[in-house]
Design an enzyme around this catalytic site. Structure first.
Site, short mmCIF file in Angstrom:
data_model
loop_
_atom_site.label_atom_id
_atom_site.label_comp_id
_atom_site.label_asym_id
_atom_site.label_seq_id
_atom_site.Cartn_x
_atom_site.Cartn_y
_atom_site.Cartn_z
NE ARG A 270 -3.79 2.32 0.67
CZ ARG A 270 -4.77 2.63 -0.15
NH1 ARG A 270 -5.00 1.90 -1.22
NH2 ARG A 270 -5.54 3.67 0.09
CD GLU A 365 -12.16 -21.53 28.88
OE1 GLU A 365 -11.04 -21.93 29.20
OE2 GLU A 365 -12.87 -22.06 28.02
CB THR A 367 -12.19 -11.13 33.60
OG1 THR A 367 -11.88 -11.04 34.99
CG2 THR A 367 -13.66 -11.46 33.41
C1 FAD Z 1 -18.96 -16.06 24.88
C2 FAD Z 1 -18.85 -16.59 26.28
C3 FAD Z 1 -18.69 -17.95 26.49
C4 FAD Z 1 -18.64 -18.46 27.79
N1 FAD Z 1 -18.58 -19.82 27.98
C5 FAD Z 1 -18.77 -20.33 29.25
C6 FAD Z 1 -18.92 -21.75 29.45
O1 FAD Z 1 -18.84 -22.57 28.51
N2 FAD Z 1 -19.18 -22.19 30.71
C7 FAD Z 1 -19.28 -21.35 31.78
O2 FAD Z 1 -19.54 -21.84 32.89
N3 FAD Z 1 -19.12 -19.99 31.62
C8 FAD Z 1 -18.87 -19.47 30.38
N4 FAD Z 1 -18.75 -18.11 30.21
C9 FAD Z 1 -18.83 -17.22 31.36
C10 FAD Z 1 -17.54 -16.48 31.64
O3 FAD Z 1 -16.58 -17.36 32.16
C11 FAD Z 1 -17.87 -15.29 32.56
O4 FAD Z 1 -18.58 -14.36 31.78
C12 FAD Z 1 -16.63 -14.66 33.14
O5 FAD Z 1 -16.03 -15.54 34.05
C13 FAD Z 1 -16.94 -13.34 33.84
O6 FAD Z 1 -18.02 -13.46 34.69
P1 FAD Z 1 -19.22 -12.38 34.60
O7 FAD Z 1 -19.60 -12.23 33.18
O8 FAD Z 1 -20.28 -12.80 35.56
O9 FAD Z 1 -18.59 -11.04 35.07
P2 FAD Z 1 -18.46 -10.55 36.59
O10 FAD Z 1 -17.88 -11.64 37.43
O11 FAD Z 1 -19.74 -9.97 37.04
O12 FAD Z 1 -17.39 -9.40 36.46
C14 FAD Z 1 -17.72 -8.09 36.01
C15 FAD Z 1 -16.44 -7.26 35.99
O13 FAD Z 1 -15.88 -7.17 37.31
C16 FAD Z 1 -14.54 -7.65 37.28
N5 FAD Z 1 -14.24 -8.30 38.56
C17 FAD Z 1 -14.91 -9.32 39.14
N6 FAD Z 1 -14.33 -9.65 40.30
C18 FAD Z 1 -13.24 -8.85 40.44
C19 FAD Z 1 -12.20 -8.73 41.40
N7 FAD Z 1 -12.14 -9.53 42.47
N8 FAD Z 1 -11.27 -7.77 41.23
C20 FAD Z 1 -11.31 -6.96 40.14
N9 FAD Z 1 -12.26 -7.03 39.19
C21 FAD Z 1 -13.20 -7.97 39.33
C22 FAD Z 1 -14.48 -8.61 36.12
O14 FAD Z 1 -13.15 -8.82 35.69
C23 FAD Z 1 -15.34 -7.88 35.12
O15 FAD Z 1 -14.56 -6.87 34.52
C24 FAD Z 1 -18.72 -17.57 28.91
C25 FAD Z 1 -18.82 -16.19 28.69
C26 FAD Z 1 -18.89 -15.70 27.41
C27 FAD Z 1 -19.03 -14.21 27.23
#
Ligand code: FAD
Length: 391
Positions: A270, A365, A367
């Site tokens: 490019r 798995e 965050t």
């Molecule tokens: C596409 C997709 C596929 C998935 N597949 C599976 C699956 O097959 N099986 C399964 O069981 N789950 C699955 N999940 C769930 C996934 O593991 C959770 O979404 C993830 O662990 C985060 O949990 P939550 O969404 O409840 O966020 P929350 O736990 O509510 O967290 C919200 C925010 O707060 C932060 N936070 C939380 N606790 C703390 C702390 N102590 N200190 C600092 N920050 C914190 C988090 O990092 C995040 O930024 C999947 C999720 C998605 C989006």
């Protein structure tokens, strides 16, 4: 300890065969996958995936992590990591056949016949369910109850965001069997067939993944379907999640290598202001930063896999790998999109798709924040010494 960063002849041969297979059999499907996904369909229909898996089996790629007793190759984690990197070079949602959730190998003889063997053969699809509407990062807070009733357990509650929950024939479900004990002996894993009565509905996301919410309303599960021991559910859940922490970043490395290669090619072709954009220092900075991110994460990912092979406690190394791989991939795909300018933002190129997919790697798995928490706790408790394996 001797330091040797080279691959063994075996590792090189396996990696090169996989690279060749992915390039010849899987990458040519990319345009079809994009077209199907843009129409709102599944990128790789189940029958196409199975056909690809059969071809891969001819090259010896079947059950890469599966014990030999079940016909698998039982490859070391380092070799598996190298293979996942090859798979990660394409966004086609391909996985090798002959695989099952790692904890499913704990199945009893009867459970093996009903759940494990059909899953390995590709005849049944499983999912793993721990997350609930009120319990994600804090998996100790799950509320789904399993109450014993004679030789059955009755499950009530909700699960959410469950990958493959829409199409699964059965689920590995983690439920509370003893609320007082909580996650320390009060959670149990159950093998729950869809025919037992749970229902699922899709959750539409910004990426190619369509997980499910699952509802259990008085679902009766025979005691014979307890996976492992009663009370062992949280331990099994952590074991299940542990594997993803090196597989996800291994794939991310493959994606990052492919994306960086695309950016280098584009930077050479490019032209702006009469020269290839690769001659502009700001583009060079982005390329160099991509390379730094890529090489800075390659080794932690291999160290995580190596730690597993050595039988070491791999939690710290795996969290470093998952956090580093997910965040590096995000930065790399963003820069590669920038280098491609307007074209990078279009659906004519796969970059925007990788951009959307890579965003998930920082969330599921564990965050980014949860990985940081694990890393910091390891350091603060002294379980992990500064300097790692060389300390
Ligand atoms: C596409 C997709 C596929 C998935 N597949 C599976 C699956 O097959 N099986 C399964 O069981 N789950 C699955 N999940 C769930 C996934 O593991 C959770 O979404 C993830 O662990 C985060 O949990 P939550 O969404 O409840 O966020 P929350 O736990 O509510 O967290 C919200 C925010 O707060 C932060 N936070 C939380 N606790 C703390 C702390 N102590 N200190 C600092 N920050 C914190 C988090 O990092 C995040 O930024 C999947 C999720 C998605 C989006």
């Amino acid at each position: 300890m001797t330091l040797d960063f080279s691959l063994s002849d075996d590792q090189q041969a396996i990696r090169d065969t996989a690279r060749d297979f992915i390039a010849r059999e899987v990458m040519p499907l990319e345009n079809d996958v994009l077209a199907r996904e843009h129409r709102g369909e599944k990128g790789l229909p189940a029958e196409d995936l199975r056909a690809l898996q059969s071809k891969a089996q001819e090259f010896g790629f079947w059950g890469i992590g599966t014990p030999e007793a079940f016909g698998g190759a039982a490859l070391p984690a380092v070799t598996q990591s190298l293979l996942w990197t090859e798979v990660g070079r394409t966004f086609v949602p391909f996985v090798f056949g002959g695989e099952a959730d790692n904890i499913l190998f704990r199945a009893t003889a009867a459970q093996q016949e009903e759940f494990l063997k059909p899953t390995l053969a590709g005849d049944r699809v499983s999912c793993f369910a721990i997350t609930e509407p009120n319990a994600g990062s804090d998996a100790t807070a799950i509320r789904m109850r399993a109450k014993q009733d004679g030789d059955h357990w009755v499950l009530d509650g909700e699960k959410t965001f469950i990958t493959k929950g829409v199409e699964a024939d059965f689920s590995i479900v983690i439920a509370v069997t003893d609320a007082e004990k909580g996650h320390r002996g009060g959670f149990t894993a159950f093998l729950v067939d869809r025919s037992m009565g749970w229902e699922s509905s899709p959750i539409h996301t910004m990426g190619p993944s369509t997980p499910a919410s699952m509802s259990f309303d008085g679902v009766r599960v025979p005691h014979a379907n307890v996976l492992g021991e009663v009370g062992e559910g949280f331990k099994l859940a952590m074991e299940w999640i542990g594997r993803g922490r090196y597989v996800i970043p291994s794939r991310a490395i493959g994606a990052a290598e492919r994306l960086l290669t695309m950016a280098i090619e584009y930077a050479g072709q490019r032209e702006t202001f009469g020269v290839p954009i690769g001659e502009h220092q700001m583009i060079q900075t982005m390329l160099a930063d991509c390379e730094l991110d890529l090489e800075a994460i390659r080794w932690p990912v291999l160290v995580a896999a190596w730690s597993i092979d050595q039988g070491l406690d791999a939690r710290h190394a795996s969290s470093l790998a998952k956090l580093g791989g997910a965040t590096a991939a995000g930065r790399i795909v963003d820069r590669v999109m920038q280098i491609h300018g307007g074209m990078g933002y279009t659906k004519e190129m796969p970059i925007e798709r990788w951009y959307r997919e890579a965003r998930l790697w920082r969330i599921f798995e564990g965050t980014d924040e949860i990985q940081r928490r694990t890393i910091a706790k390891g350091l603060l408790s002294g379980r992990r010494r500064v300097g790692g394996h060389l300390a």
